[in-house]
Design an enzyme around this catalytic site. Structure first.
Site, short mmCIF file in Angstrom:
data_model
loop_
_atom_site.label_atom_id
_atom_site.label_comp_id
_atom_site.label_asym_id
_atom_site.label_seq_id
_atom_site.Cartn_x
_atom_site.Cartn_y
_atom_site.Cartn_z
N SER A 1 0.82 -1.22 0.00
CA SER A 1 0.00 0.00 0.00
C SER A 1 0.85 1.27 0.00
O SER A 1 0.54 2.21 -0.74
CB SER A 1 -0.96 0.01 1.20
OG SER A 1 -1.91 -1.02 1.04
N THR B 1 -5.20 -3.49 7.87
CA THR B 1 -5.12 -4.81 7.23
C THR B 1 -5.10 -5.90 8.30
O THR B 1 -5.29 -5.63 9.49
CB THR B 1 -3.95 -4.86 6.21
OG1 THR B 1 -4.03 -6.10 5.50
CG2 THR B 1 -2.59 -4.73 6.86
N LYS C 1 -8.99 -5.69 11.01
CA LYS C 1 -10.13 -5.05 10.33
C LYS C 1 -11.40 -5.03 11.16
O LYS C 1 -12.26 -4.18 10.96
CB LYS C 1 -10.40 -5.74 8.98
CG LYS C 1 -9.31 -5.46 7.96
CD LYS C 1 -9.60 -6.08 6.61
CE LYS C 1 -8.45 -5.82 5.67
NZ LYS C 1 -8.68 -6.33 4.32
N GLU D 1 -22.37 1.67 5.92
CA GLU D 1 -23.27 0.52 5.88
C GLU D 1 -22.50 -0.77 5.57
O GLU D 1 -22.69 -1.81 6.21
CB GLU D 1 -24.31 0.80 4.78
CG GLU D 1 -25.56 -0.04 4.84
CD GLU D 1 -26.25 -0.02 6.20
OE1 GLU D 1 -26.20 1.03 6.89
OE2 GLU D 1 -26.80 -1.08 6.58
N ALA E 1 -12.78 -18.67 5.38
CA ALA E 1 -13.79 -17.89 6.12
C ALA E 1 -13.09 -16.81 6.93
O ALA E 1 -13.58 -16.37 7.95
CB ALA E 1 -14.60 -18.82 7.02
N VAL F 1 -11.39 -11.46 4.90
CA VAL F 1 -11.85 -10.82 3.67
C VAL F 1 -13.17 -11.43 3.16
O VAL F 1 -13.85 -10.85 2.32
CB VAL F 1 -10.73 -10.91 2.59
CG1 VAL F 1 -10.63 -12.29 1.99
CG2 VAL F 1 -10.94 -9.87 1.51
N ARG G 1 -11.71 -24.91 6.69
CA ARG G 1 -11.12 -25.97 7.52
C ARG G 1 -11.77 -25.99 8.91
O ARG G 1 -12.18 -27.03 9.39
CB ARG G 1 -9.61 -25.72 7.63
CG ARG G 1 -8.87 -26.72 8.47
CD ARG G 1 -7.40 -26.38 8.50
NE ARG G 1 -7.16 -25.03 9.04
CZ ARG G 1 -5.96 -24.52 9.23
NH1 ARG G 1 -4.88 -25.22 8.90
NH2 ARG G 1 -5.80 -23.31 9.72
N THR G 2 -11.89 -24.82 9.52
CA THR G 2 -12.55 -24.73 10.82
C THR G 2 -14.02 -24.39 10.59
O THR G 2 -14.36 -23.25 10.26
CB THR G 2 -11.89 -23.63 11.68
OG1 THR G 2 -10.48 -23.81 11.63
CG2 THR G 2 -12.36 -23.66 13.11
N LYS H 1 -16.25 -21.31 11.90
CA LYS H 1 -16.17 -19.96 11.31
C LYS H 1 -17.19 -19.77 10.20
O LYS H 1 -17.68 -18.66 9.99
CB LYS H 1 -14.76 -19.71 10.77
CG LYS H 1 -13.76 -19.40 11.84
CD LYS H 1 -12.55 -18.70 11.24
CE LYS H 1 -11.33 -18.93 12.08
NZ LYS H 1 -10.08 -18.72 11.32
P1 ATR Z 1 -8.05 -15.03 9.91
O1 ATR Z 1 -8.60 -16.44 9.91
O2 ATR Z 1 -7.29 -14.68 11.16
O3 ATR Z 1 -9.05 -13.99 9.53
P2 ATR Z 1 -7.05 -14.91 7.28
O4 ATR Z 1 -5.67 -14.83 6.74
O5 ATR Z 1 -8.02 -13.86 6.91
O6 ATR Z 1 -6.92 -15.00 8.83
O7 ATR Z 1 -7.71 -16.32 6.92
C1 ATR Z 1 -6.97 -17.43 6.72
C2 ATR Z 1 -7.86 -18.46 6.04
O8 ATR Z 1 -7.04 -19.49 5.48
C3 ATR Z 1 -8.80 -19.17 7.02
O9 ATR Z 1 -10.00 -19.47 6.35
C4 ATR Z 1 -8.00 -20.42 7.37
O10 ATR Z 1 -8.77 -21.50 7.81
P3 ATR Z 1 -9.07 -21.71 9.38
O11 ATR Z 1 -10.21 -20.81 9.67
O12 ATR Z 1 -9.39 -23.15 9.51
O13 ATR Z 1 -7.81 -21.32 10.10
C5 ATR Z 1 -7.41 -20.74 6.03
N1 ATR Z 1 -6.24 -21.59 6.13
C6 ATR Z 1 -5.00 -21.23 6.54
N2 ATR Z 1 -4.14 -22.28 6.50
C7 ATR Z 1 -4.88 -23.35 6.05
C8 ATR Z 1 -4.58 -24.72 5.79
N3 ATR Z 1 -3.33 -25.20 5.98
N4 ATR Z 1 -5.56 -25.51 5.32
C9 ATR Z 1 -6.82 -25.03 5.12
N5 ATR Z 1 -7.16 -23.73 5.36
C10 ATR Z 1 -6.20 -22.90 5.80
#
Ligand code: ATR
Length: 264
Positions: free
Chosen positions: A16, A61, A65, A77, A126, A129, A150-151, A154
């Site tokens: 940026s 960033t 955020k 909004e 999830a 962004v 993955r999780t 979320k």
């Molecule tokens: P944050 O989760 O803190 O907002 P982000 O960079 O905006 O960070 O998001 C990272 C994304 O990449 C998440 O969706 C994360 O999945 P989890 O919510 O399960 O952590 C995903 N991610 C990162 N590493 C991953 C991996 N090795 N396998 C699958 N998904 C991954």
């Protein structure tokens, strides 16, 4: 001289400052844009610098955020619905939070010329962004948005603000017209998403929010299948373009010279 800042953690890789300072020069604006790595506990202090006239605006960033929101007087909004602020400015002595990622994503999509009407969009991830991406897609009138993360918890949280989205388990692959990688998988060149993409026709769009590296394995796969591909470079440029317009009331130019300068 006006002063602007991007805050985050990590922040070293943020482009940026390079982009905004380039546009200052091109538009003869007497201003400077810097980056600052902060801890969550420092948010209040940094934001106060706007009130004290030491700063004129802030971009936010990862991962702040959402964390900046309690320190602001009002939200646009878009920021309210996505609970995500990437641009802060002052108006009538009030600190306002806005989200230009939405418009950035939208304008980048426009450039792909992919028709989204009545299409199914599959989002991987999830993180921070994703609410902005969903908000933009809903506005554009897509017919279905499916999210996989993955999780799983979320994705369920996302559904609270966006009740119409569909959820699938990580590793499952529903039918889609456009697939978006919004995970951080791909930042390392060797990263693989782990989907097989069997029986996929060429009519699809593969979109990766990542722009460095230019071509993730995910985009390589899309390309090899003969699909249209796009990385996150234009989203990055357009979110900055929107912040620039808001702060300076000037539309900076996006052209070949800029592309060469950014070298992304
Ligand atoms: P944050 O989760 O803190 O907002 P982000 O960079 O905006 O960070 O998001 C990272 C994304 O990449 C998440 O969706 C994360 O999945 P989890 O919510 O399960 O952590 C995903 N991610 C990162 N590493 C991953 C991996 N090795 N396998 C699958 N998904 C991954």
């Amino acid at each position: 001289m006006k002063k602007y800042l991007v805050i985050g953690n990590p922040i070293e890789h943020s482009l940026s400052p390079k982009l905004h300072n380039y546009w200052f020069e091109k538009n003869n604006i007497d201003a400077n844009y810097d980056r600052r790595k902060i801890d969550k506990s420092e948010i209040q202090e940094v934001i106060n610098e706007i009130k004290d006239n030491k700063l004129n605006g802030i971009n936010v960033t990862v991962p702040f955020k959402g964390d900046v929101i309690p320190f602001l007087d009002a939200l646009s909004e878009e920021s309210k619905i996505t609970q995500s602020v990437n641009t802060i400015y002052i108006h009538d002595k009030k600190l306002i939070g806005h989200n230009t990622d939405i418009k950035g994503f939208e304008l980048s999509l426009k450039e792909t010329q992919f028709n989204l009407k009545n299409k199914t969009i599959f989002i991987l991830g999830a993180g921070g962004v994703v609410p902005s991406i969903i908000y933009a897609l809903e506005k554009l009138g897509v017919s279905k948005i499916i999210v996989s993360n993955r999780t799983k918890q979320k994705t369920e949280n996302l559904k609270e603000n966006f009740p119409n989205i569909g959820l699938v388990d990580w590793g499952d692959q529903p039918e889609f017209d456009m697939i978006i990688n919004a995970t951080s998988l791909g930042l390392n060149k060797e990263d693989k998403i782990g989907l097989n993409f069997k029986n996929i026709n060429r009519e699809k769009l593969f979109y990766d929010v990542i722009y460095n590296p230019k071509e993730t394995n995910f985009l390589k796969t899309g390309k090899n299948l003969g699909c249209k591909v796009s990385n996150g470079k234009m989203m990055f440029i357009y979110q900055a373009f929107e912040a620039f317009k808001l702060w300076h009331r000037v539309e900076p130019k996006i052209n070949d010279e800029l592309n060469e300068f950014l070298d992304l």
